[in-house]
Design an enzyme around this catalytic site. Structure first.
Site, PDB file in Angstrom:
ATOM      1  N   ASP A  46       0.832  -1.198   0.000  1.00  0.00           N
ATOM      2  CA  ASP A  46       0.000   0.000   0.000  1.00  0.00           C
ATOM      3  C   ASP A  46       0.869   1.251   0.000  1.00  0.00           C
ATOM      4  O   ASP A  46       0.593   2.225  -0.709  1.00  0.00           O
ATOM      5  CB  ASP A  46      -0.888   0.029   1.264  1.00  0.00           C
ATOM      6  CG  ASP A  46      -1.959  -1.035   1.229  1.00  0.00           C
ATOM      7  OD1 ASP A  46      -2.059  -1.735   0.198  1.00  0.00           O
ATOM      8  OD2 ASP A  46      -2.697  -1.159   2.217  1.00  0.00           O
ATOM      9  N   ASP A  48       3.997   1.738  -1.050  1.00  0.00           N
ATOM     10  CA  ASP A  48       4.664   2.004  -2.331  1.00  0.00           C
ATOM     11  C   ASP A  48       3.674   2.542  -3.358  1.00  0.00           C
ATOM     12  O   ASP A  48       4.002   3.438  -4.143  1.00  0.00           O
ATOM     13  CB  ASP A  48       5.320   0.731  -2.859  1.00  0.00           C
ATOM     14  CG  ASP A  48       6.605   0.399  -2.097  1.00  0.00           C
ATOM     15  OD1 ASP A  48       7.016   1.239  -1.281  1.00  0.00           O
ATOM     16  OD2 ASP A  48       7.173  -0.684  -2.319  1.00  0.00           O
ATOM     17  N   ASP A  50       0.918   4.246  -2.760  1.00  0.00           N
ATOM     18  CA  ASP A  50       0.578   5.629  -2.397  1.00  0.00           C
ATOM     19  C   ASP A  50       1.697   6.602  -2.772  1.00  0.00           C
ATOM     20  O   ASP A  50       1.437   7.725  -3.216  1.00  0.00           O
ATOM     21  CB  ASP A  50       0.278   5.722  -0.902  1.00  0.00           C
ATOM     22  CG  ASP A  50      -1.020   5.028  -0.519  1.00  0.00           C
ATOM     23  OD1 ASP A  50      -1.827   4.786  -1.444  1.00  0.00           O
ATOM     24  OD2 ASP A  50      -1.207   4.720   0.667  1.00  0.00           O
ATOM     25  N   SER A  95     -35.671  -4.705 -18.074  1.00  0.00           N
ATOM     26  CA  SER A  95     -35.732  -5.469 -16.826  1.00  0.00           C
ATOM     27  C   SER A  95     -35.857  -6.947 -17.189  1.00  0.00           C
ATOM     28  O   SER A  95     -36.073  -7.289 -18.358  1.00  0.00           O
ATOM     29  CB  SER A  95     -36.938  -5.021 -15.987  1.00  0.00           C
ATOM     30  OG  SER A  95     -38.134  -5.147 -16.742  1.00  0.00           O
ATOM     31  N   LEU A  96     -35.727  -7.824 -16.212  1.00  0.00           N
ATOM     32  CA  LEU A  96     -35.774  -9.266 -16.461  1.00  0.00           C
ATOM     33  C   LEU A  96     -37.073  -9.864 -15.941  1.00  0.00           C
ATOM     34  O   LEU A  96     -37.588  -9.448 -14.895  1.00  0.00           O
ATOM     35  CB  LEU A  96     -34.606  -9.970 -15.769  1.00  0.00           C
ATOM     36  CG  LEU A  96     -33.194  -9.688 -16.313  1.00  0.00           C
ATOM     37  CD1 LEU A  96     -32.169 -10.362 -15.423  1.00  0.00           C
ATOM     38  CD2 LEU A  96     -33.050 -10.167 -17.743  1.00  0.00           C
ATOM     39  N   GLU A 126     -25.342 -16.956 -14.510  1.00  0.00           N
ATOM     40  CA  GLU A 126     -24.528 -16.015 -13.739  1.00  0.00           C
ATOM     41  C   GLU A 126     -25.283 -15.615 -12.482  1.00  0.00           C
ATOM     42  O   GLU A 126     -26.517 -15.563 -12.491  1.00  0.00           O
ATOM     43  CB  GLU A 126     -24.233 -14.768 -14.576  1.00  0.00           C
ATOM     44  CG  GLU A 126     -23.541 -15.043 -15.886  1.00  0.00           C
ATOM     45  CD  GLU A 126     -23.646 -13.853 -16.838  1.00  0.00           C
ATOM     46  OE1 GLU A 126     -23.195 -12.753 -16.461  1.00  0.00           O
ATOM     47  OE2 GLU A 126     -24.201 -14.022 -17.941  1.00  0.00           O
ATOM     48  N   LYS A 128     -26.957 -13.267  -9.807  1.00  0.00           N
ATOM     49  CA  LYS A 128     -27.641 -11.971  -9.897  1.00  0.00           C
ATOM     50  C   LYS A 128     -27.274 -11.150  -8.655  1.00  0.00           C
ATOM     51  O   LYS A 128     -27.845 -11.331  -7.584  1.00  0.00           O
ATOM     52  CB  LYS A 128     -29.158 -12.164  -9.986  1.00  0.00           C
ATOM     53  CG  LYS A 128     -29.939 -10.886 -10.211  1.00  0.00           C
ATOM     54  CD  LYS A 128     -31.428 -11.195 -10.373  1.00  0.00           C
ATOM     55  CE  LYS A 128     -32.192  -9.922 -10.651  1.00  0.00           C
ATOM     56  NZ  LYS A 128     -32.133  -8.957  -9.543  1.00  0.00           N
ATOM     57  N   ASP A 130     -27.071  -7.992  -6.194  1.00  0.00           N
ATOM     58  CA  ASP A 130     -28.071  -6.991  -5.817  1.00  0.00           C
ATOM     59  C   ASP A 130     -27.386  -5.660  -5.546  1.00  0.00           C
ATOM     60  O   ASP A 130     -26.888  -5.406  -4.456  1.00  0.00           O
ATOM     61  CB  ASP A 130     -28.821  -7.470  -4.564  1.00  0.00           C
ATOM     62  CG  ASP A 130     -30.124  -6.712  -4.363  1.00  0.00           C
ATOM     63  OD1 ASP A 130     -30.564  -6.037  -5.316  1.00  0.00           O
ATOM     64  OD2 ASP A 130     -30.697  -6.785  -3.262  1.00  0.00           O
ATOM     65  N   ARG A 149     -29.461   3.266 -14.329  1.00  0.00           N
ATOM     66  CA  ARG A 149     -30.511   2.637 -15.138  1.00  0.00           C
ATOM     67  C   ARG A 149     -31.666   3.593 -15.408  1.00  0.00           C
ATOM     68  O   ARG A 149     -32.220   3.623 -16.487  1.00  0.00           O
ATOM     69  CB  ARG A 149     -31.045   1.384 -14.434  1.00  0.00           C
ATOM     70  CG  ARG A 149     -32.075   0.643 -15.265  1.00  0.00           C
ATOM     71  CD  ARG A 149     -32.673  -0.551 -14.540  1.00  0.00           C
ATOM     72  NE  ARG A 149     -33.559  -1.266 -15.419  1.00  0.00           N
ATOM     73  CZ  ARG A 149     -34.812  -0.901 -15.685  1.00  0.00           C
ATOM     74  NH1 ARG A 149     -35.320   0.174 -15.123  1.00  0.00           N
ATOM     75  NH2 ARG A 149     -35.578  -1.596 -16.522  1.00  0.00           N
ATOM     76  N   TYR A 237     -21.414  -7.602 -16.633  1.00  0.00           N
ATOM     77  CA  TYR A 237     -21.990  -8.851 -17.142  1.00  0.00           C
ATOM     78  C   TYR A 237     -22.554  -8.790 -18.556  1.00  0.00           C
ATOM     79  O   TYR A 237     -22.934  -9.816 -19.110  1.00  0.00           O
ATOM     80  CB  TYR A 237     -23.099  -9.341 -16.215  1.00  0.00           C
ATOM     81  CG  TYR A 237     -24.167  -8.310 -15.931  1.00  0.00           C
ATOM     82  CD1 TYR A 237     -25.078  -7.918 -16.903  1.00  0.00           C
ATOM     83  CD2 TYR A 237     -24.271  -7.719 -14.676  1.00  0.00           C
ATOM     84  CE1 TYR A 237     -26.050  -6.972 -16.644  1.00  0.00           C
ATOM     85  CE2 TYR A 237     -25.236  -6.773 -14.409  1.00  0.00           C
ATOM     86  CZ  TYR A 237     -26.130  -6.409 -15.389  1.00  0.00           C
ATOM     87  OH  TYR A 237     -27.088  -5.466 -15.130  1.00  0.00           O
ATOM     88  N   LYS A 300     -29.248 -16.974 -19.288  1.00  0.00           N
ATOM     89  CA  LYS A 300     -29.327 -16.347 -20.606  1.00  0.00           C
ATOM     90  C   LYS A 300     -29.081 -17.371 -21.704  1.00  0.00           C
ATOM     91  O   LYS A 300     -28.247 -18.264 -21.537  1.00  0.00           O
ATOM     92  CB  LYS A 300     -28.261 -15.232 -20.728  1.00  0.00           C
ATOM     93  CG  LYS A 300     -28.377 -14.137 -19.682  1.00  0.00           C
ATOM     94  CD  LYS A 300     -27.191 -13.189 -19.752  1.00  0.00           C
ATOM     95  CE  LYS A 300     -27.221 -12.183 -18.608  1.00  0.00           C
ATOM     96  NZ  LYS A 300     -26.009 -11.349 -18.564  1.00  0.00           N
ATOM     97  N   LYS A 324     -35.161 -16.382  -9.010  1.00  0.00           N
ATOM     98  CA  LYS A 324     -35.015 -15.722  -7.720  1.00  0.00           C
ATOM     99  C   LYS A 324     -34.950 -16.745  -6.589  1.00  0.00           C
ATOM    100  O   LYS A 324     -35.766 -17.669  -6.524  1.00  0.00           O
ATOM    101  CB  LYS A 324     -36.183 -14.749  -7.478  1.00  0.00           C
ATOM    102  CG  LYS A 324     -36.368 -13.699  -8.557  1.00  0.00           C
ATOM    103  CD  LYS A 324     -35.138 -12.858  -8.781  1.00  0.00           C
ATOM    104  CE  LYS A 324     -34.909 -11.830  -7.716  1.00  0.00           C
ATOM    105  NZ  LYS A 324     -35.806 -10.691  -7.775  1.00  0.00           N
ATOM    106  N   CYS A 418     -66.586   4.199  -3.071  1.00  0.00           N
ATOM    107  CA  CYS A 418     -65.265   4.820  -3.156  1.00  0.00           C
ATOM    108  C   CYS A 418     -64.925   5.527  -1.845  1.00  0.00           C
ATOM    109  O   CYS A 418     -65.732   6.315  -1.342  1.00  0.00           O
ATOM    110  CB  CYS A 418     -65.232   5.807  -4.322  1.00  0.00           C
ATOM    111  SG  CYS A 418     -63.676   6.718  -4.459  1.00  0.00           S
ATOM    112  N   CYS A 421     -64.826   9.580  -2.892  1.00  0.00           N
ATOM    113  CA  CYS A 421     -65.971  10.369  -3.380  1.00  0.00           C
ATOM    114  C   CYS A 421     -67.314   9.694  -3.124  1.00  0.00           C
ATOM    115  O   CYS A 421     -68.361  10.212  -3.539  1.00  0.00           O
ATOM    116  CB  CYS A 421     -65.817  10.657  -4.870  1.00  0.00           C
ATOM    117  SG  CYS A 421     -65.933   9.185  -5.924  1.00  0.00           S
ATOM    118  N   CYS A 436     -63.748   2.810  -9.289  1.00  0.00           N
ATOM    119  CA  CYS A 436     -64.643   3.940  -9.057  1.00  0.00           C
ATOM    120  C   CYS A 436     -64.941   4.552 -10.429  1.00  0.00           C
ATOM    121  O   CYS A 436     -64.025   5.024 -11.111  1.00  0.00           O
ATOM    122  CB  CYS A 436     -63.996   4.978  -8.147  1.00  0.00           C
ATOM    123  SG  CYS A 436     -64.937   6.520  -8.052  1.00  0.00           S
ATOM    124  N   CYS A 442     -63.800  12.256  -9.076  1.00  0.00           N
ATOM    125  CA  CYS A 442     -63.098  11.650  -7.936  1.00  0.00           C
ATOM    126  C   CYS A 442     -61.712  12.285  -7.809  1.00  0.00           C
ATOM    127  O   CYS A 442     -60.875  12.141  -8.712  1.00  0.00           O
ATOM    128  CB  CYS A 442     -62.985  10.141  -8.153  1.00  0.00           C
ATOM    129  SG  CYS A 442     -62.248   9.262  -6.764  1.00  0.00           S
TER     130      CYS A 442
END
Length: 685
Positions: A46, A48, A50, A95-96, A126, A128, A130, A149, A237, A300, A324, A418, A421, A436, A442
């Site tokens: 580290d 060296d 820096d 999106s998937l 692969e 996923k 988060d 995104r 990815y 995929k 998932k 409702c 209203c 409604c 409304c």
């Protein structure tokens, strides 16, 4: 960095020019960065590192004429971004679709095979991760842009902050394409997240809730020096672009590593859903050993040619699926059921819960969806309920702990009027929701439609938000979105929290919205079932609002991907006199109700009413360009061969099953050149 045995610093060669010294140091430091942050294999200490970095900083300050936007010194940050510019993605970020069982995956594989025929299909699996989705643009090997995104069509430019992330290469190596985008996730490793929270607690500050939200929030910090201090990582990815030379997802992963990107090695090439499930099951049991948050596996189709042939739905690629992992589940008390009214009049029951920690966030409310859902689980106020996050995002109630139900519990009686209203609710046969019908009286429906109209994906009117809309409605200044164009600064100034500048910005933002193109105006009108993609298709098919308003249901269903439900909603909307009056007013204010001259270029009715399937690899045009030409000329792009197919445009390496089916049905098979002749010389009636 880890501490290694300190090595003596080598003096720079005195014969080197200043420019050569600087470039030599930059090259060396880039390599050390890559070794440490991507390969996890540091070869200097580290200290060296820096010292070399400080030496480079000093030289760059002395000789600013040798400035380089990819210099390792930029990793320390320091630039301040007041406002993050919104930029349109070069290629949409989809999106998937999600799956939760082997049966879901097998059904997906069957859908793929119906389109591809008897082609042999491989899958790339692969993990996923988060985090916060990111799209990086490289030109001539240098990072030029980083976008969040956003809504998939456009995102915020966070380039300065992303440049501080050590695992993001500022300059590539090897045989990279001239220009491309690469997608990935900005993540915060568990270890770094724990250290950040330990520091915050020691300083008497509230700890961050979870790594994902902290990573996403870091990208929007104004001071890049603060971002540089956070241990963010970037896992890549997916590459998108023209002429990349890549033929498979697996090759893409390998190439991206060669060019200097950090690509996770936890991936597998599979030949069946059984092999896919073996990969899923292994990581479902071992994911807690990973240094990052992960919530599933992305599967995929491996072949890029097959991906092109499968294409996209309005929201997701047909060639990818997210499996998932089973979500975290907790129990809590359901205190009260309340009801919300949406802009279309749909009633949504909401469970108000005793606060409970779930998957890193405190949950207080959960959607109950509709009356059938409440009846199915026999959900009642006072129940102890099981709650999980659907897809790790939206809290939902999945059951009741009947052993804890109070003795005086009473079944839930779904409302019949409702809550806003008091109009009697309606429910049509086959529809899960109550509505409604008081469309123009409304309050939540009125303000909801105006809020939709001004939203970023629609008219993108700056200077006005949901609270301001509510206030303007309450004061009687807005009754529908056409009223926006009659607002004056003098009317707005007396309102709460409205200063001279904010009132002027509001009026200016409304005036600027007349430049918004027709397809977004059509989406902004808030016609039920007409989202962004449907609005674009209708705008392209009918060219202007008058033609669309006079279209019959039968004519509308002839448009690509427009079904009976959408067609019925569109005709109902335009048959309503109040809607026609509003559109007439908007025309008078200069709103764009037809495609621009530029958009009209190369648009004909050559293929009107015809469904054309595109298959194979083409020489002069990409598959997407061919599909766009079909739609621009009034045609509908089909995904599989059927008796309704008018033509099959065949390229190289087309699956034999498609040719066989087309021949058996007597469908003309044409080449790319023949297709282009048809476009250049339209068919005569």
């Amino acid at each position: 960095m880890v501490t290694c045995t300190s090595l003596p610093l080598k003096p720079l060669f005195l014969t080197m020019t200043n420019k050569e010294n600087i470039e030599s140091l930059r090259k060396e430091l880039r390599e050390h960065n890559h070794n440490y942050y991507v390969l996890d294999n540091p070869i200097i200490s580290d200290y060296d590192f820096d010292m070399k970095l400080k030496e480079l900083q000093k030289l760059e300050e002395q000789y600013p004429e040798f400035q380089d936007l990819t210099s390792p010194t930029l990793r320390v940050g320091g630039m301040v971004t007041k406002n993050f510019e919104t930029v349109v993605h070069n290629y949409r970020m989809y999106s998937l679709d999600n799956s939760y069982s082997k049966e879901d995956l097998e059904d997906w594989e069957k859908r793929i095979q119906r389109i591809l025929g008897d082609a042999e299909v491989e899958f790339t699996c692969e993990l996923k991760y988060d985090g916060a989705s990111i799209s990086l643009t490289y030109e001539k090997g240098e990072l030029v842009q980083a976008l969040t995104r956003g809504d998939g069509f456009q995102g915020d430019a966070v380039t300065t902050n992303v440049k501080t992330i050590k695992s993001v290469p500022l300059r590539l190596k090897g045989d990279y394409p001239d220009k491309f985008d690469i997608r990935g996730e900005i993540v915060l490793p568990f270890e770094g997240f724990a250290k950040m929270n330990a520091d915050r607690i020691e300083n008497g500050e509230e700890p961050y809730m979870n790594p994902r939200n902290t990573a996403a929030g870091s990208l929007k910090l104004q001071d890049s020096a603060v971002v540089a201090q956070r241990p963010l990582d970037c896992l890549l990815y997916g590459i998108v672009g023209q002429n990349t030379g890549i033929t498979s997802q697996w090759q893409m992963l390998e190439k991206a590593r060669e060019w200097g990107f950090k690509v996770p090695t936890a991936a597998k090439l599979c030949k069946s859903t059984s092999e896919v499930m073996a990969f899923v099951n292994y990581w479902d049991n071992n994911r807690h050993d990973l240094p990052y948050e992960t919530d599933g596996v992305v599967v995929k189709v491996n072949s890029i040619q097959h991906q092109d042939e499968l294409g996209f739905t309005s929201k997701s690629p047909r060639w990818a699926m997210a499996y998932k992992f089973k979500t975290e589940q907790v129990t809590t008390l359901l205190n009260e059921i309340t009801y919300q009214v949406g802009r279309t009049g749909a009633i949504t029951p909401v469970a108000n819960l005793a606060p409970v920690l779930l998957a890193g966030t405190t949950v207080k409310r959960a959607s109950l969806h509709n009356a059938d859902q409440i009846a199915k689980f026999d959900i009642r106020e006072g129940d102890t309920v099981f709650v999980e996050k659907g897809g790790e995002i939206i809290p939902k109630i999945i059951g009741v702990d009947f052993s804890k139900r109070p003795q005086d519990s009473k079944p839930t009686l779904y409302i019949d009027h409702c809550p806003e209203c008091s109009t009697q609710l309606e429910r049509t046969e086959g529809d899960a929701k109550h509505y409604c019908p008081n469309f123009y009286g409304c309050p939540p429906q009125i303000t909801g439609r105006i809020q939709h109209y001004i939203s970023r994906k629609a008219m993108d009117i700056e200077g006005i938000g949901g609270e301001t809309v509510e206030l303007l409605f309450k004061e009687g200044l807005l009754k529908n979105y056409a009223d926006l164009y009659t607002l004056t600064k003098e009317q707005i100034l007396p309102l709460d929290r409205m200063a001279e500048k904010s009132a002027a910005n509001l009026v200016k933002g409304i005036a600027e919205s007349v430049k918004i193109p027709f397809e977004r105006v059509l989406f902004a009108l808030g016609i039920r079932f007409v989202g962004e993609t449907v609005a674009k298709k209708l705008a392209r098919a009918y060219k202007n609002i008058d033609a669309l308003m006079s279209a019959s249901e039968e004519e509308l269903t002839a448009v690509n991907e427009i079904g009976e439900r959408i067609a019925n909603s569109v005709t109902e909307f335009f048959q309503n006199e109040a809607n026609r009056d509003i559109i007439s007013r908007l025309k008078g204010y200069g709103i764009q109700f037809s495609l621009s001259e530029k958009q009209m270029e190369n648009q004909t009715d050559t293929f009107k009413g015809l469904t054309i399937v595109v298959s194979g690899v083409f020489k002069s045009l990409s598959r997407d360009e061919l599909k766009k030409m079909i739609e621009n000329n009034g045609g509908k792009v089909g995904s599989s061969i059927s008796s309704k197919t008018a033509y099959l445009v065949a390229g190289d390496n087309m699956g034999p099953s498609k040719r066989t089916k087309a021949e058996s049905l007597g469908i003309p098979i044409i080449s790319e050149g023949e297709f282009m002749k048809m476009v250049d010389s339209p068919m005569q009636d």
